[in-house]
Design an enzyme around this catalytic site. Sequence first.
Site, short mmCIF file in Angstrom:
data_model
loop_
_atom_site.label_atom_id
_atom_site.label_comp_id
_atom_site.label_asym_id
_atom_site.label_seq_id
_atom_site.Cartn_x
_atom_site.Cartn_y
_atom_site.Cartn_z
N GLY A 46 77.53 73.94 53.50
CA GLY A 46 78.58 74.54 54.33
C GLY A 46 78.85 75.97 53.88
CD GLU A 47 80.29 77.57 49.76
OE1 GLU A 47 79.67 78.65 49.60
OE2 GLU A 47 80.56 76.82 48.81
N GLY A 48 79.01 78.52 55.41
CA GLY A 48 78.32 79.53 56.19
C GLY A 48 76.97 79.90 55.61
#
Length: 354
Positions: free
Chosen positions: A319-321
């Site tokens: 995640g997180e980008g």
Amino acid sequence: MVDFVDARARLGRPDQVAARSTAAHLDRLTKPRGSLGRLEALAVQLAGIAGESPPPVPEPGVVAVFAGDHGVLAEGVSPWPAEVTAQMVANFCAGGAAINVLARHARAGVVVIDVGVAADLSPADGLVSAKVRAGTANLAEEPAMTAEETTAALDVGVAVADDLVTKGARCLITGDMGIGNTTPSAALIAAFTGRAASAVTGRGTGIGDDEWARKVQVVERGLARTAAEATVEPEAVLASLGGLEIAALAGFIVAGGAARVPVLVDGVIAVAAGVVAEALAPGCASFCVAGHRSIEPGASAGLEHLGLSPLLDLDLRLGEGTGACLALPVLQGAVRIVREMATFDSAGVSDKQA
């Protein structure tokens, strides 16, 4: 102030004239037609999004990491404590997380938005305070958010996207942080795609078989409660199954499309937000590019529902980008081909015989 209703009203459709012009130009470049594969299709899509041919290079890119906590964590769906959400926000702001490293690599900016962290955060560079509520309620037992909170979170995403584009961002990248957020993501994907909970629920941060089975049951409880309590309206389903950061991401996606800026979608959390966004504002998925395929099963189901094919497949699940940020240079390369590569005529190269 721009809100979600306004962004949805401004959402148009990709410009087919610009797309066709770029496709025709690609066929005149010094290469066999179609030999750059999906890069060519991507360039055509980006031209349609921008309404320009050739399309502008999608830089700078900015990763917006929306952070929120989740009441469903009380059901034991993750081995990580809720405190990690706030701790990771501090890590983002200090530049020490994976997304910071990859954003620097891709020459992208990072902004972190507290839309629902269950702690009071100290001011920090790169942190936007937009808390709607200190974490959601437990979706297995009750609606995660009220209708008013859902609207507010959608509006946060719109405001962030609008601000970034106004400041010069030419590619919006979805990021997220929230311990337990793969559970509401699975529930939302199941609700909007009609898939079974077991088919879209993954192992998140690495839970075992028993924990996964409990997580599936939690998602099923949330879906059953929603079916009994909520209307079929997308806003009601989003409020019921929740995720403040997911709602904000949905607003962010719609606003990016309304601004005719490509939105690079990350993993399962962002895909869930994309599914929600498409239900709320049909057509917004055409302004999205799937950065990668998360190994979370809900991601593939959601991408299929949206008709998006991921650029990368690296078995990521952070995640997180992170996956979307890794894909940013691919978008930029696709556009640079259109803008910088010679045509047969300009280079004095013979085209193949008809």
